[in-house]
Scaffold this motif. Structure first.
Motif, PDB file in Angstrom:
ATOM      1  N   LYS A  30      -3.773   2.642  -9.525  1.00 45.52           N
ATOM      2  CA  LYS A  30      -4.783   2.584  -8.470  1.00 45.52           C
ATOM      3  C   LYS A  30      -5.999   3.393  -8.874  1.00 45.52           C
ATOM      4  CE  LYS A  30      -2.793   6.357  -5.793  1.00 45.52           C
ATOM      5  NZ  LYS A  30      -2.303   6.779  -4.488  1.00 45.52           N
ATOM      6  N   SER A  39      -1.967  -3.440   2.642  1.00 34.09           N
ATOM      7  CA  SER A  39      -1.139  -2.985   3.765  1.00 34.09           C
ATOM      8  C   SER A  39      -0.666  -4.138   4.649  1.00 34.09           C
ATOM      9  CB  SER A  39      -1.899  -1.958   4.604  1.00 34.09           C
ATOM     10  OG  SER A  39      -2.975  -2.567   5.276  1.00 34.09           O
ATOM     11  N   ILE A  85      -6.025  -1.254  -5.602  1.00 36.37           N
ATOM     12  CA  ILE A  85      -4.720  -1.026  -6.208  1.00 36.37           C
ATOM     13  C   ILE A  85      -4.412  -2.239  -7.089  1.00 36.37           C
ATOM     14  CG2 ILE A  85      -2.282  -0.632  -5.745  1.00 36.37           C
ATOM     15  CD1 ILE A  85      -3.151   0.252  -2.884  1.00 36.37           C
ATOM     16  N   LYS A 117      -6.926  -1.582  -0.421  1.00 33.23           N
ATOM     17  CA  LYS A 117      -5.812  -0.972   0.304  1.00 33.23           C
ATOM     18  C   LYS A 117      -5.573  -1.621   1.673  1.00 33.23           C
ATOM     19  CE  LYS A 117      -3.640   3.446   1.042  1.00 33.23           C
ATOM     20  NZ  LYS A 117      -3.706   4.876   0.782  1.00 33.23           N
ATOM     21  N   GLY A 131      -8.016   5.694  -4.374  1.00 29.48           N
ATOM     22  CA  GLY A 131      -6.936   5.031  -3.671  1.00 29.48           C
ATOM     23  C   GLY A 131      -7.105   3.537  -3.462  1.00 29.48           C
ATOM     24  N   SER A 132      -8.281   3.011  -3.735  1.00 28.38           N
ATOM     25  CA  SER A 132      -8.521   1.586  -3.560  1.00 28.38           C
ATOM     26  C   SER A 132      -9.579   1.141  -4.551  1.00 28.38           C
ATOM     27  CB  SER A 132      -8.997   1.315  -2.132  1.00 28.38           C
ATOM     28  OG  SER A 132      -9.132  -0.052  -1.884  1.00 28.38           O
ATOM     29  N   ALA A 134       0.812  -1.216   0.000  1.00 22.49           N
ATOM     30  CA  ALA A 134       0.000   0.000   0.000  1.00 22.49           C
ATOM     31  C   ALA A 134       0.847   1.269   0.000  1.00 22.49           C
ATOM     32  CB  ALA A 134      -0.936   0.004   1.207  1.00 22.49           C
TER      33      ALA A 134
END
Length: 73
Positions: free
Chosen positions: A43, A67, A50, A63, A47-48, A4
């Motif tokens: 991505k 991570s 990815i 995400k 942001g999600s 992430a």
């Protein structure tokens, strides 16, 4: 560093998967195995998810799941 945290077009080597990860078995089945090379492709605007290139396949991860996977650049 985790998947992430990577930037677009960055490559790295998988170092570990958090033992508390609920989808650890699925990640292993998709090729997220220690020592495999992974590349951050792109991505979503938010942001999600990815998208990663691993072993020639494109895999999309949320995400929070990304991570949980450690990577060495």
């Amino acid at each position: 560093m985790t998947l992430a945290d990577m930037k677009i077009n960055q490559s790295g080597i998988i170092s570990n998967i958090d033992s508390e990860c609920k989808i650890k078995r699925r990640l292993l089945d998709l090729g997220f195995i220690k020592g495999n090379e992974v590349k951050f492709e792109r991505k979503n605007v938010f942001g999600s998810p990815i998208i990663f290139n691993i072993e020639g396949s494109f895999v999309a991860l949320r995400k929070p799941d990304a991570s949980k996977v450690g990577v060495i650049l």
